[in-house]
Design a protein around this motif. Structure first.
Motif, PDB file in Angstrom:
ATOM      1  N   GLN A 133       3.820  -0.746   1.989  1.00 49.10           N
ATOM      2  CA  GLN A 133       4.335   0.502   1.444  1.00 49.10           C
ATOM      3  C   GLN A 133       3.927   0.712  -0.007  1.00 49.10           C
ATOM      4  O   GLN A 133       3.679   1.834  -0.445  1.00 49.10           O
ATOM      5  CB  GLN A 133       5.874   0.500   1.516  1.00 49.10           C
ATOM      6  CG  GLN A 133       6.452   0.324   2.898  1.00 49.10           C
ATOM      7  CD  GLN A 133       7.956   0.110   2.836  1.00 49.10           C
ATOM      8  OE1 GLN A 133       8.458  -0.686   2.033  1.00 49.10           O
ATOM      9  NE2 GLN A 133       8.686   0.826   3.669  1.00 49.10           N
ATOM     10  N   GLN A 198       0.511   6.976  -3.586  1.00 46.54           N
ATOM     11  CA  GLN A 198      -0.220   6.255  -2.546  1.00 46.54           C
ATOM     12  C   GLN A 198      -0.395   4.773  -2.845  1.00 46.54           C
ATOM     13  O   GLN A 198      -0.818   4.011  -1.976  1.00 46.54           O
ATOM     14  CB  GLN A 198      -1.591   6.908  -2.324  1.00 46.54           C
ATOM     15  CG  GLN A 198      -1.530   8.273  -1.664  1.00 46.54           C
ATOM     16  CD  GLN A 198      -0.949   8.221  -0.261  1.00 46.54           C
ATOM     17  OE1 GLN A 198      -1.210   7.295   0.508  1.00 46.54           O
ATOM     18  NE2 GLN A 198      -0.147   9.215   0.076  1.00 46.54           N
ATOM     19  N   ARG A 271       7.283   8.472  -1.924  1.00 47.30           N
ATOM     20  CA  ARG A 271       6.345   8.935  -0.907  1.00 47.30           C
ATOM     21  C   ARG A 271       7.020   9.175   0.433  1.00 47.30           C
ATOM     22  O   ARG A 271       6.648  10.092   1.165  1.00 47.30           O
ATOM     23  CB  ARG A 271       5.216   7.917  -0.751  1.00 47.30           C
ATOM     24  CG  ARG A 271       4.018   8.448   0.017  1.00 47.30           C
ATOM     25  CD  ARG A 271       2.919   7.412   0.199  1.00 47.30           C
ATOM     26  NE  ARG A 271       3.325   6.316   1.061  1.00 47.30           N
ATOM     27  CZ  ARG A 271       3.506   5.065   0.622  1.00 47.30           C
ATOM     28  NH1 ARG A 271       3.320   4.757  -0.641  1.00 47.30           N
ATOM     29  NH2 ARG A 271       3.876   4.120   1.471  1.00 47.30           N
ATOM     30  N   THR A 272       8.008   8.349   0.774  1.00 40.81           N
ATOM     31  CA  THR A 272       8.666   8.470   2.078  1.00 40.81           C
ATOM     32  C   THR A 272      10.178   8.370   1.911  1.00 40.81           C
ATOM     33  O   THR A 272      10.694   7.881   0.898  1.00 40.81           O
ATOM     34  CB  THR A 272       8.215   7.347   3.034  1.00 40.81           C
ATOM     35  OG1 THR A 272       8.675   6.084   2.519  1.00 40.81           O
ATOM     36  CG2 THR A 272       6.694   7.319   3.173  1.00 40.81           C
ATOM     37  N   GLU A 349       0.094   6.575   6.851  1.00 44.74           N
ATOM     38  CA  GLU A 349       1.533   6.318   6.688  1.00 44.74           C
ATOM     39  C   GLU A 349       2.114   5.684   7.941  1.00 44.74           C
ATOM     40  O   GLU A 349       2.975   4.791   7.862  1.00 44.74           O
ATOM     41  CB  GLU A 349       2.265   7.623   6.354  1.00 44.74           C
ATOM     42  CG  GLU A 349       3.652   7.407   5.770  1.00 44.74           C
ATOM     43  CD  GLU A 349       3.602   6.585   4.487  1.00 44.74           C
ATOM     44  OE1 GLU A 349       4.283   5.531   4.441  1.00 44.74           O
ATOM     45  OE2 GLU A 349       2.892   6.987   3.549  1.00 44.74           O
ATOM     46  N   ARG A 352       1.160   2.086   7.786  1.00 46.35           N
ATOM     47  CA  ARG A 352       2.014   1.378   6.809  1.00 46.35           C
ATOM     48  C   ARG A 352       3.374   1.063   7.429  1.00 46.35           C
ATOM     49  O   ARG A 352       3.902  -0.043   7.270  1.00 46.35           O
ATOM     50  CB  ARG A 352       2.229   2.248   5.569  1.00 46.35           C
ATOM     51  CG  ARG A 352       1.041   2.490   4.670  1.00 46.35           C
ATOM     52  CD  ARG A 352       1.546   3.322   3.518  1.00 46.35           C
ATOM     53  NE  ARG A 352       0.553   3.985   2.729  1.00 46.35           N
ATOM     54  CZ  ARG A 352       0.142   3.600   1.527  1.00 46.35           C
ATOM     55  NH1 ARG A 352       0.622   2.490   1.002  1.00 46.35           N
ATOM     56  NH2 ARG A 352      -0.742   4.307   0.846  1.00 46.35           N
TER      57      ARG A 352
END
Length: 365
Positions: A133, A198, A271-272, A349, A352
């Protein structure tokens, strides 16, 4: 079957590229939520002194005589350099805007007379990030220290952003002759890719504020354009006097540093949702109500996060920003290409997520 294999190879190549790039630039994060120990002593005098010394050295370097073609054998007469703008900026970037980790950032990290607070990764709000991640952060474990400048605590990484990324903004805007927009887009692009989302998983608004103020600094070296923040004429740090560059005024960090440089006020995006949840599980307190909204005006929409920690929105995804940067890049992106880049990012993603889940499963076996 073959299509799936090719897609997997492409994703791995992208990830390895990002990993290599992120480790090369040593993207760092700072934890300003975890506060331990007494209040830090103000590092303003030491930092001002270091910058002003670098400015003096840069001016002296830019004024060094230039060699001429020899008129006689074994003799190399020299001529005055004159006030060459390119030579001045080159000297200043050499002394202040080193790539990767800037000179003043290194100074702040190492100077014996500067008090610092360093939170190790395994004690920080990022401690639960997994390497798929957040590869550059987890694998390098590079956490910036916190120092105090005036009344504001900032990460030492912001000093590097100020000079190095500020100079990138200055170049991207053609020395501000074309306005600040391409600089802002460059910062959003770099923060969404190799300096942030990223690579570390974190999109830092405080980094963008430091970058923007760095643009203001580089513009003020010769002050040939109005200050991009205020729109007002400013007095230059350097002037030409009888064919020689001379320092005409001193630098002070107080002209630039404010609460928006503090990541516990100008909080980051992630990012998430999973990364956001891992940070929020440590109950960080985001003091967005202390942001200097009036100071930044309309720029605040790009530089200040008034809503607190959240997931990176669609308009800050790399392919969206890249499409907006097309006036200064050498290729044109079709709608199909933009959609392809989006698809690759989403597949990366997914990869990941799978790898991170495998790590977790292995831990509990």
């Amino acid at each position: 079957m073959m299509a799936a294999v090719f897609a997997t190879v492409a994703i791995m190549r992208i990830f390895l590229f990002l990993l290599t790039l992120s480790l090369a630039v040593e993207a760092a994060e700072v934890d300003q939520f975890t506060r331990v120990g007494p209040e830090l002593a103000d590092a303003l005098p030491q930092l001002n002194r270091a910058v002003n010394q670098a400015l003096a050295e840069s001016v002296a370097r830019a004024n060094q005589p230039l060699p001429q073609a020899p008129k006689r054998r074994h003799r190399f007469p020299r001529q005055s350099a004159g006030c060459q703008t390119s030579r001045l900026y080159s000297a200043m970037s050499w002394n202040l805007a080193r790539p990767v980790i800037g000179q003043i950032e290194s100074f702040a990290e190492k100077a014996a007379d500067i008090e610092r607070r360093t939170i190790p990764l395994n004690q920080s709000v990022y401690r639960d990030f997994l390497w798929p991640q957040s590869p550059s952060l987890v694998l390098s474990e590079r956490m910036a220290a916190v120092i105090r400048v005036g009344n504001t605590e900032i990460g030492t990484d912001k000093l590097g952003h100020f000079f190095t990324e500020g100079f990138s903004y200055f170049n991207a805007t053609d020395y501000l002759r074309s306005g600040p927009e391409q600089g802002l887009l460059f910062g959003e692009w770099s923060e969404s890719v190799y300096f942030g989302a990223q690579t570390t998983g974190v999109y830092s608004f405080a980094d963008l504020v430091a970058n923007f103020n760095g643009l203001r600094f580089w513009n003020r070296v010769l002050a040939r354009q109005p200050d991009p923040l205020t729109g007002l004429e400013v007095q230059p740090y350097v002037e030409c006097n009888h064919g020689q560059w001379v320092l005409s005024r001193s630098f002070s960090w107080l002209d630039y540093v404010d609460a928006a440089w503090d990541e516990s006020r100008n909080c980051s995006l992630f990012r998430t949702l999973d990364l956001l949840s891992r940070v929020m599980s440590h109950a960080p307190e985001c003091r967005a109500d202390e942001l200097p909204l009036a100071r930044y005006g309309d720029y605040g929409l790009r530089l200040l996060n008034t809503s607190g920690p959240a997931v990176l929105p669609e308009h800050l995804q790399p392919e969206v920003i890249l499409a907006q940067r097309q006036p200064v890049i050498e290729w044109r992106l079709s709608a199909e290409m933009i959609e392809h880049l989006r698809s690759l990012r989403e597949k990366l993603e997914q990869w990941r997520t799978t790898q991170a889940q495998q790590l977790l499963d292995d831990q509990y076996e």
